[in-house]
Design an enzyme around this catalytic site. Structure first.
Site, mmCIF file in Angstrom:
data_model
loop_
_atom_site.group_PDB
_atom_site.id
_atom_site.type_symbol
_atom_site.label_atom_id
_atom_site.label_comp_id
_atom_site.label_asym_id
_atom_site.label_seq_id
_atom_site.Cartn_x
_atom_site.Cartn_y
_atom_site.Cartn_z
ATOM 1 N N ARG A 71 26.103 7.506 -24.010
ATOM 2 C CA ARG A 71 26.322 9.709 -23.852
ATOM 3 C C ARG A 71 26.476 10.022 -22.869
ATOM 4 O O ARG A 71 26.688 11.449 -22.276
ATOM 5 C CB ARG A 71 25.782 9.763 -25.174
ATOM 6 C CG ARG A 71 25.339 10.723 -25.289
ATOM 7 C CD ARG A 71 24.621 11.777 -26.625
ATOM 8 N NE ARG A 71 23.395 10.901 -26.581
ATOM 9 C CZ ARG A 71 22.192 11.205 -26.270
ATOM 10 N NH1 ARG A 71 22.219 11.496 -25.528
ATOM 11 N NH2 ARG A 71 21.275 9.901 -26.914
ATOM 12 N N LYS A 118 46.524 17.372 -24.181
ATOM 13 C CA LYS A 118 47.504 17.679 -23.744
ATOM 14 C C LYS A 118 48.324 17.340 -22.398
ATOM 15 O O LYS A 118 48.724 15.741 -22.357
ATOM 16 C CB LYS A 118 47.958 19.335 -23.982
ATOM 17 C CG LYS A 118 46.651 20.052 -24.820
ATOM 18 C CD LYS A 118 47.854 20.040 -26.055
ATOM 19 C CE LYS A 118 46.439 20.195 -26.884
ATOM 20 N NZ LYS A 118 46.210 21.789 -27.551
ATOM 21 N N TYR A 162 43.654 30.795 -28.090
ATOM 22 C CA TYR A 162 43.829 28.888 -28.529
ATOM 23 C C TYR A 162 43.010 29.845 -29.848
ATOM 24 O O TYR A 162 42.398 30.042 -30.102
ATOM 25 C CB TYR A 162 43.172 28.363 -27.930
ATOM 26 C CG TYR A 162 43.999 26.880 -28.667
ATOM 27 C CD1 TYR A 162 44.784 26.167 -28.997
ATOM 28 C CD2 TYR A 162 43.145 26.603 -29.377
ATOM 29 C CE1 TYR A 162 45.312 25.202 -29.914
ATOM 30 C CE2 TYR A 162 42.455 25.603 -30.010
ATOM 31 C CZ TYR A 162 43.779 24.785 -30.078
ATOM 32 O OH TYR A 162 43.876 23.773 -31.027
ATOM 33 N N ASP A 170 40.935 28.312 -19.106
ATOM 34 C CA ASP A 170 41.674 27.188 -19.622
ATOM 35 C C ASP A 170 42.657 27.263 -19.396
ATOM 36 O O ASP A 170 43.489 28.197 -19.774
ATOM 37 C CB ASP A 170 41.850 27.598 -21.425
ATOM 38 C CG ASP A 170 41.777 26.380 -22.409
ATOM 39 O OD1 ASP A 170 42.684 26.079 -21.925
ATOM 40 O OD2 ASP A 170 41.622 26.036 -23.862
HETATM 41 C C1 LIG Z 1 44.595 22.142 -27.771
HETATM 42 C C2 LIG Z 1 44.241 23.772 -26.951
HETATM 43 C C3 LIG Z 1 42.489 23.274 -26.937
HETATM 44 C C4 LIG Z 1 41.817 22.893 -27.741
HETATM 45 O O1 LIG Z 1 41.754 21.243 -27.893
HETATM 46 P P1 LIG Z 1 41.788 19.798 -28.633
HETATM 47 O O2 LIG Z 1 41.420 18.705 -27.406
HETATM 48 O O3 LIG Z 1 42.891 20.013 -29.397
HETATM 49 O O4 LIG Z 1 40.104 20.504 -29.398
HETATM 50 C C5 LIG Z 1 41.850 24.473 -26.496
HETATM 51 N N1 LIG Z 1 43.160 25.460 -25.271
HETATM 52 C C6 LIG Z 1 44.056 24.982 -25.480
HETATM 53 C C7 LIG Z 1 44.714 26.123 -24.791
HETATM 54 C C8 LIG Z 1 44.933 24.871 -25.953
HETATM 55 O O5 LIG Z 1 46.093 24.114 -26.813
#
Ligand SMILES: *Cc1c(COP(=O)(O)O)cnc(C)c1O
Length: 391
Positions: free
Chosen positions: A51, A200, A104, A175
């Site tokens: 962890r 993603k 988001y 982000d």
């Molecule tokens: C998908 C996404 C998230 C969240 O990510 P997860 O892996 O689904 O928890 C945060 N910010 C953006 C811009 C995203 O597209």
């Protein structure tokens, strides 16, 4: 690797050919949850419990930190876990977070929940409106920036916004999920922290949920690593290894993604079924010049509106064979989403309308399939939409 090579090459090749035991080209997976103290009682070895630290996870962290130009990256079990770690680490005493109005959905929910428990306060602003952003920054501890936004592909000027934040002692968090570090590097514009949902583009194969928090300084990175361990949101060795495998092809995938998207945007723009196309690569996009300035390429997310409302949308989606009706983005496969009924259902209809998200809006995540086939699929579905709307 020699610093003479690009950060891109060094990042994508992190951990290759570094196995002293067997000279394995690809780094191994270390699933062990615990590590022995080889020197007996005394100082802690570099790894003691997974962890807190895991060698496989650290290779992925080094790779992403190198690609973003950061000092280190904490690898988390999801993108939301990454945002949770960053917010808890950076905001104290109920400080204010300035977030995008159209952020988001999961981020919007997280910030509202934390605000309802007085962990922090949140102010949502239209971040393209620089005066509104500046006014909100006066009271803030942290600004969270998303660019381009989802699903309308609006851009925020990173250089100007981050400078405005720093002028006021505000920490700038970006982000960067929609771009990935190969299209945009927020730290080149001064960002203190960069967040990824590695689910993603970085993993890119729609088979791992994960996240990363990249910090510009070693001190901030240590702080993030501490918080990820405290909350227990660090990622598993297996997920880390798979995401690392996906990351190896990030640059090659994105080049095909974006070239395909340029063709798709042209097809959409010239088809009578479509009233408007949102893609920063089009010269008609109001922020095309900004996109050219702060991004290396224009991305593979494209949104558009169909003439004829919901019946046209249904005919279009029903006519697609290659594009799969699903949420998420950034994978090798092409997806289509209907934001009003899928990704943006947590917004009220009024909020959707205010954000410009109508029932005629569709969002594509363009994959890396042969482009002529994608065009054939899309054109057939668009023709069906015209037949229904009768225009
Ligand atoms: C998908 C996404 C998230 C969240 O990510 P997860 O892996 O689904 O928890 C945060 N910010 C953006 C811009 C995203 O597209």
């Amino acid at each position: 690797m020699s610093p003479d090579f690009s950060a891109l090459a060094r990042g994508l090749r992190t951990g290759l050919n570094a196995d002293p035991r067997h000279a394995a080209v690809v780094p191994p997976i270390y699933p062990s949850t615990t590590f022995s103290f080889p020197d007996g009682i005394g100082p802690k070895p570099p790894y003691d419990y997974s962890r807190c630290g895991n060698p496989t996870r650290d290779v992925l962290g080094d790779a992403i930190a190198t690609l973003e130009g950061g000092a280190g990256a904490v690898i988390t079990s999801s993108g939301m876990a990454a945002i949770t770690v960053a917010m808890l680490a950076l905001v104290t005493d109920g400080g204010t977070v300035v977030a995008p109005k159209d952020c988001y959905g999961g981020t919007w929910r997280l910030l509202n929940e934390l605000a309802s428990r007085r962990v922090l306060e949140v102010v949502y602003v239209e971040q393209r409106d620089f005066a509104a952003l500046e006014a909100a920054l006066d009271q803030a501890a942290v600004v969270l920036i998303e660019t381009p936004t989802n699903p309308l592909l609006r851009l925020v000027d990173l250089e100007a916004s981050i400078a405005a934040a720093h002028d006021r002692g505000v920490i700038a968090v970006v982000d960067n999920t929609f771009c990935s570090p190969v299209r945009q590097r927020p730290m080149d514009f001064g960002a203190d922290v960069v967040i990824h949902s590695t689910t993603k583009f970085i993993n890119g194969h729609s088979d791992v949920v994960g996240g990363a928090v990249v910090s510009a300084t070693g001190e901030t990175h240590e702080h993030m690593a501490h918080w990820a361990n405290v909350i227990g949101t660090t990622a598993s060795s297996f997920d880390s290894w798979f995401a690392l495998r996906g990351l190896r092809t990030l640059d090659a995938r994105v080049r095909v993604n974006d070239a395909n998207t340029a063709r798709i945007a042209e097809v959409l723009q010239s088809h009578p079924a479509v009233s408007v196309v949102y893609w920063p690569g089009l010269t008609s996009h109001p922020q095309h010049e900004l996109a050219t300035r702060q991004q290396r390429s224009y991305g593979s997310m494209v949104s558009f509106e169909l003439i004829g409302g919901l019946p046209a949308v249904e005919a279009f989606v029903g006519g697609l064979e290659l594009f799969i009706l699903a949420e998420s983005l950034g994978g090798v496969e092409s997806l289509v989403a209907h934001p009003v009924t899928m990704t943006h259902t947590s917004m009220t209809p009024e909020a959707q309308l205010a954000a410009g998200i109508s029932e005629s809006l569709l969002r594509l995540s363009v994959g890396i399939e042969p482009i002529d086939d994608l065009v054939t699929d899309l054109t057939a579905a668009l023709d069906r939409a015209v037949a229904v709307s009768g225009n």
